[in-house]
Design an enzyme around this catalytic site. Structure first.
Site, mmCIF file in Angstrom:
data_model
loop_
_atom_site.group_PDB
_atom_site.id
_atom_site.type_symbol
_atom_site.label_atom_id
_atom_site.label_comp_id
_atom_site.label_asym_id
_atom_site.label_seq_id
_atom_site.Cartn_x
_atom_site.Cartn_y
_atom_site.Cartn_z
ATOM 1 N N GLU A 110 3.228 -1.097 0.078
ATOM 2 C CA GLU A 110 2.445 0.383 -0.597
ATOM 3 C C GLU A 110 1.154 0.736 -0.104
ATOM 4 O O GLU A 110 0.116 0.801 -0.629
ATOM 5 C CB GLU A 110 2.148 -0.105 -2.268
ATOM 6 C CG GLU A 110 3.279 -0.663 -2.734
ATOM 7 C CD GLU A 110 3.271 -1.214 -4.194
ATOM 8 O OE1 GLU A 110 2.332 -1.820 -4.399
ATOM 9 O OE2 GLU A 110 4.127 -0.610 -5.025
ATOM 10 N N CYS A 137 2.256 -0.971 -13.468
ATOM 11 C CA CYS A 137 0.783 -0.632 -13.311
ATOM 12 C C CYS A 137 0.494 0.649 -13.674
ATOM 13 O O CYS A 137 -0.636 1.128 -14.128
ATOM 14 C CB CYS A 137 0.498 -0.979 -12.017
ATOM 15 S SG CYS A 137 1.529 -0.499 -10.664
#
Lengths: 599, 599
Positions: free
Chosen positions: B308, B402
Site C-alpha cells: 500500500e 480503516c
C-alpha cells in the site's frame, strides 16, 4: 527414413510414454550436444551448481532435512517450501551429469540424496519443515504448506536422477512418497489439493518411469480437483491459487503466475497421457489468451507484485512488471508440453522468446547471481525496498530462493527443449551449434545464432534421406531455405547423408509496438533483433535513460562487440545504443528500459 | 480590524496553541457553516455515521472492547487494529454533534465511550485485541501490533469529543492512556515506536487540550525516534514503516502511504508547537517532492498495491493505482498543518485537489459505500480478486475497515479545513456557500462552487474593514477579483461591513498532460474543470472505454445536469462525455479512465 525412437538414450525433462497422444517426441537429452551461446550460459551454470551446494548449506535447507532425519538437532529454518530448493538443485545436478559426467557431481548427488532419504518417514511422508517445525502435523494448511509442492520437486529430481545417472536411490524415495500421497488423497480419500501446483507434472513424469497407473491417476485427480472451492473452504481467495475455475473450463490464466503455469503444464502432461482432447483444447485457449493479453514482449509472465500474479488483460506495467524468473521457466515447461502435444510452431516461438529474454535475464553472465523479478524498466532513483527488488541488481540467493535452483535445473537440462522427432523426421525448434542424434541419424548444426541468422544443418549419417523440419520463427519475415522463401512455421527439407540445408533468418532490427490496450507502453516502441529483445541501459548513455526518446525514423544499425557483456551484438538507433535485455544489469543495476518513448 | 481569536468557539481537528509557531490559525469548527456541494456530502455522511454504529457491532469491534471490559465472553475478532475503527467513528460522532447536536448522537457517543472506558486497564493500557487475543502481552510486536496507532485514534476521538460535546469521559481515558505511554516509552525508557504512526498527531492534539508538556514531549520523541533502526531490530524492512531515514533528514515520502503521511502530519504538529524550523523545512521538501513526483492528478497517494505504498518518483500507474482513501485523508491532514505553519497557498491547493477527487471518490453518493482503493482506470474484464478490489464497486465495509470511519470523521469535521484567521484578517481556503465567523466578524459566502467559479463574500458584521484573503488556485489562470486580475495564491481585499467582494475563478475545461517521466500516461490527457478531475465512464459510451481516444482539438463543452449523479456538470469533448471522477462507479463498477489516450 523414419526416425526411430531412441530408447536407449537418456530421457529429458518431459518424456511422454509411447501411448501418449503427442505429435512430437523429445530426443534423448544426451542426443543433443550444443556449443555457442547457450553452451556459454551452461558453462557459467556449471559453476553455479557447485556454488549452490554451499548456498543450500548456508541457508539451512540441508540442515532442515538432517534434523528431520534425526542426524542433527535444531529448529527448521526458512520458508515452508525450503526442501524444494534442495530438490531443484538435485535435478540440476542430474542434468549436469548427463552432459558431462563427473565423480564430483555423483558424490554430491549421493550425499544429498542420502540426507533426503534419511528424512523420509516410514510411511513415505517427507517434508522436513512440517516434520520439524510443525511436529509432523501433516496437511493442516495445504493452501500454504507446500507439502505437495515439495513432493513434486522431489519427484522431478528423482526422475532426472534415474534418467541421467541410473541411481534409483531418490526414485525409491519418490515412489514411496507418491504411494503415500495416492493412499491419502483422491476423490474417495481426502479430497484436497496443494495451494502450489507442480505435483501434477511430477506425478506424470514419475508414471513415465514407474508405469504405475496410480501415479498418473493421482495427477489427473489433482488437476481436476481444482476450481471447485477447495481453497475457499480454507477461507482463501481462490484466484491466487488457480482454484477459481476448473482447468478445463478456464479461458485464461490468472492469479499467482508460477502456480498458474505449473498447473497448466501438468494438465498438458495429463492430457497427453490420457489423450484428453477436451483438456488440451482448454489449455490451447488459455495459452493463446496468455500470449495475446498477459505476456510481456520479453516472454515474462506476471504483471503484479501483489500476489506475484497475472494482471487483467493488457495490464503489463514495465517498471513494476513482476515477470518472475520461475514464471518464465514454468512458461517454457508449459509451452514445451503444448509443442509436443500439437506440433504447433507458436509454442516453440514462445519458448524462444521466454528463454532468450524473460528467463535468461534472471541470471547474471557469471551464472551465479539472480533476478527474482524481471522488470522492463528500472527508473532513476528506484529504491530497493526489499530482498527481491531489481534495484539491488542480481543477488546470489533470496529469502525465498525458488528462482536460483530453478535457473540451474533449466540451464542444465536445456538440451531437452531444443529438438524432437516424430514418425517421419526430426524437428529443430531452437538453434544452437552442435550435433543432434536420433536413432541412426546424426546431424551437425552450424550457426552463430542468435547473433547471426544463418543456420546450416548437415546430415552426417543416415540410412536414407532425412526429413528435417526447421522452425521459422513468426518474427522471421523474409526467411529462406536454400534460397527459397520459408514462411513462419516449420519448413521441411529432405536431406541425404553428407548433404546440408541452409536456413537464413533475417536479422534486421525490428521495431515493435504493443497492442493499443497496453496502456503502459503507449507511444513507445521496443527494438528486437532475431530472438532477442533489446534495452537501453544507463551505462551507454549520458542523459538519464528516463528521458531518452527514440526517433522512429532513425536508421537501426547493429554491430557485434565481442568485448562487451561476454560478446553481444549491439543495436543503435540514432543516438541510442541498445544491448540485449538478457544482459542488462551486468554493469551494475542502473536505469534501463525496454520500451522507449517516441514522444 | 484585527480578527480576534475565537477562544469560546469549538476548536476543530487541529488547533495549535497560542504559543505555536504558525502563520495561520483555524477558526472554530462551529464558526464555519456550509451548504451546497459539501453539505450534501455531509448529509449523506450523517446517515453513514448512524449505519456505522451497526457496522462496528456486526464486525465485532465493539464486542472486542466488551470482552476486554469483562462485559462479554469470547475471542477477539478482526485485525489487530480493530479498536481504531471504533475511535474514528467516535470522532465522527463528535464532529457531527458539533454541526447538529442531537440527543441520539450524544447517547451513541456515551454508550460507546462507556464501553471503551470499561475496557481500559487500571494502569491506563487499552487495546482490546492485545488484551483478549494475546493475553494482555503488551508491546511484543510493535511493528505490527498497532497499539500506539489505536491509542492515537482514541486520543483524537477524545479530543474531538471534549471539544464538541464537552464530555470529558473519553478524554479521561485518553489522558490516562497517554500517561501510561509516557511512563513506558522514551529515550530513557523503552526506546521503541509503533509500526503505524498516528500517535504523534494525537499526542500533540492532546497536549493542546491538557497542556501537559509530557504529551508534547512524547510526540516529539516518537517523531525523532524513527529512522534509526527500530524496525530493523525487529527484522523488518524499514521503508514500509517510514523508518528508513529520520523525518528531519528525509527528502521524500516512501513506504506505506498512510503511515508516511500520518507521520509527517504529526511531525508538522510537533514542529509547530516547538517552533522547530529545521523539522518544518524538511517537511516542506518532502511535501514538494511528493506533489511533484508521487501524487496522482486526483491527489491520490500511493502507487503500489504491494505494501500500500508510495512508488518510485513518477511511478504512477492508473489501473493499479492504490491511492487509498485513508492516504488522501492523511494527505489533507498533513497539508492542513503545513498550511497553518506557513500560510502557503500550495498546501490549500493540494487540499482542494485531494478533497474533491482522491478523497471524495472513496465514498458513494449515498454516503454509505466506500472504495478502499481509488484507481484512475478500471479495465474491461477487470477481475475482482479480493475484498478491496475496485472492480467490485464500492462496498459497505472491508475486512480491513480503516477507510469507512476515516471518511466519516473527515466529512463530519470538514468545516475545520476551510478557513483560518491570523493577526490581520481572515483567509478563505476552500469555497462553499455559508457563513464564517471570526470573533466579531461574520461573513456570508455565496457560490455554486465547484460547478460555478463565482464566489461572492459579503461582510455582514465587523467593527471595521475586514482584510479578506481569498485563495486563487494555481489552476485558475485568468481569475479576477472585483474585475481586476487575481494571480494564483491569496488575493487580498479590504471589505467593510455590508460590502462584498466577488472572486471569479475561470471554469473553462482544462486539458492536462503529465510530466514526461510519468510513463503510465504517455500520450494521454486528463480533463479538469475547476477543482474537479473528470473521467470517462462506460455508462456514457457505446464502445469500450478501453478503446476511446480523445481528439486534442475537439472543443470542450460543459453542461450542468441536475438529474445526473446527484447533480453534476458534465464535460464533453467531441464524442466523449466525462463525469467528475469523484462520482464514478455510482452507476455500477464499469470501465473508467481519467487519463485518455490521444494516440
Amino acid at each position: 527414413m523414419t526416425a526411430t525412437s531412441s530408447s536407449t538414450s537418456t530421457r529429458g525433462p518431459a518424456a511422454p510414454t509411447s501411448a501418449a497422444r503427442v505429435a512430437l517426441r523429445p530426443l534423448g537429452i544426451g542426443d543433443v550436444r550444443i556449443g555457442g551461446f547457450w553452451a556459454d550460459r551452461q558453462q557459467a551454470n556449471t559453476a553455479a551448481v557447485r556454488v549452490g551446494r554451499q548456498r543450500l548449506e548456508d541457508a539451512g535447507n540441508l540442515q532442515n532435512l538432517r534434523i528431520a532425519a534425526g542426524q542433527a538437532e535444531g529448529e527448521a529454518i526458512g520458508p515452508v517450501f525450503a526442501d524444494s530448493d534442495v530438490y531443484k538443485w538435485l535435478e540440476a545436478v542430474a542434468w549436469e551429469y548427463a552432459r558431462r559426467p563427473s565423480d564430483e557431481l555423483l558424490a554430491m548427488q549421493r550425499e544429498v540424496t542420502a540426507i533426503v532419504a534419511a528424512a523420509q518417514d516410514d510411511d513415505g511422508y517427507l517434508d522436513s519443515v512440517v516434520q520439524v517445525r510443525h511436529g509432523n502435523q501433516r496437511y493442516t494448511d495445504l493452501p500454504w504448506s507446500h507439502e505437495h509442492y515439495c513432493a513434486g520437486h522431489l519427484i522431478q529430481a528423482a526422475v532426472a536422477q534415474v534418467r541421467c545417472t541410473g541411481d534409483t536411490a531418490l526414485l525409491d524415495v519418490a515412489a514411496k512418497l507418491a504411494d503415500h500421497l495416492a493412499d491419502t488423497f483422491g476423490e474417495d480419500r481426502r479430497h484436497d489439493v496443494d495451494g502450489h501446483p507442480v505435483i501434477e507434472m511430477a506425478l506424470v513424469e514419475l508414471y513415465r518411469e514407474t508405469g504405475d497407473p496410480r501415479h498418473l491417476e493421482l495427477a489427473r485427480y489433482f488437476v481436476d480437483a481444482r476450481g471447485h472451492g477447495l481453497m475457499a473452504a480454507y477461507g482463501k481467495e481462490p484466484t491466487y491459487f488457480s482454484d477459481r475455475v476448473p482447468v478445463r473450463e478456464a479461458g485464461t490464466v490468472e492469479g499467482h503466475a508460477v502456480r498458474a503455469v505449473y498447473l497448466t503444464a501438468g494438465a498438458a502432461d495429463v492430457a497427453a497421457e490420457l489423450g484428453d482432447e477436451g483438456l488440451l483444447e482448454a489449455l490451447r485457449t488459455q495459452f493463446d489468451h496468455m500470449i495475446a493479453t498477459k505476456t510481456y514482449v520479453t516472454g515474462g509472465l506476471g504483471a503484479r507484485w501483489e500476489g506475484e500474479a497475472f494482471g487483467d488483460p493488457y495490464e503489463l506495467p514495465t517498471d513494476r512488471a513482476y515477470a518472475e524468473t520461475c514464471a518464465a521457466i514454468g512458461g517454457v515447461q508449459w509451452a514445451w508440453r503444448m509443442l509436443l502435444a500439437t506440433g504447433d510452431a507458436r509454442y516453440a516461438d514462445a519458448i524462444e522468446r521466454m528463454l532468450y529474454n524473460g528467463f535468461l535475464a534472471g541470471v547474471s553472465l557469471s551464472g551465479t547471481e539472480y533476478f527474482y523479478v524481471n522488470p522492463l524498466q528500472l527508473r532513476s532513483d528506484a529504491h530497493a525496498d526489499g530482498n527481491r527488488s531489481p534495484a539491488h541488481g542480481r543477488r546470489g540467493w533470496f529469502d525465498c530462493a525458488c528462482c536460483p535452483p530453478n535457473v540451474m535445473r533449466t540451464l542444465a537440462g536445456l538440451e531437452g527443449y531444443l529438438a524432437t522427432h516424430d514418425g517421419s523426421g526430426i524437428q529443430l525448434h531452437q538453434y544452437a551449434p552442435g550435433t543432434v542424434r536420433a536413432g541412426e541419424v546424426t546431424l551437425t548444426v552450424e550457426t552463430e545464432y542468435p547473433w547471426d541468422g544463418l543456420v546450416r544443418v548437415r546430415v552426417d549419417a543416415a540410412p536414407g534421406p532425412v526429413r528435417l523440419s526447421l522452425r521459422v520463427p513468426a518474427w522471421a519475415d523474409g526467411a529462406t531455405i536454400d534460397g527459397a522463401p520459408a514462411a513462419p512455421g516449420y519448413v521441411q527439407a529432405e536431406v541425404a547423408a553428407g548433404e546440408a540445408v541452409e536456413l537464413r533468418l533475417p536479422m534486421e532490427v525490428r521495431t515493435t509496438t504493443a497492442h493499443p490496450r497496453v496502456d503502459a507502453v503507449r507511444g513507445c516502441v521496443a527494438l528486437e533483433r532475431g530472438p532477442l529483445v533489446y534495452a537501453v541501459e544507463q551505462a551507454d548513455h549520458d542523459i538519464p535513460v528516463d528521458d531518452l526518446r527514440i526517433d522512429p525514423d532513425a536508421p537501426r544499425e547493429s554491430e557485434h562487440r565481442p568485448d562487451l557483456l561476454g560478446g553481444v551484438t549491439v543495436v543503435t538507433a540514432g543516438e541510442l545504443t541498445l544491448v540485449p535485455y538478457y544482459a542488462w544489469a551486468n554493469r551494475g543495476p542502473a536505469p534501463m528500459r525496454v520500451w522507449i518513448p517516441t514522444i
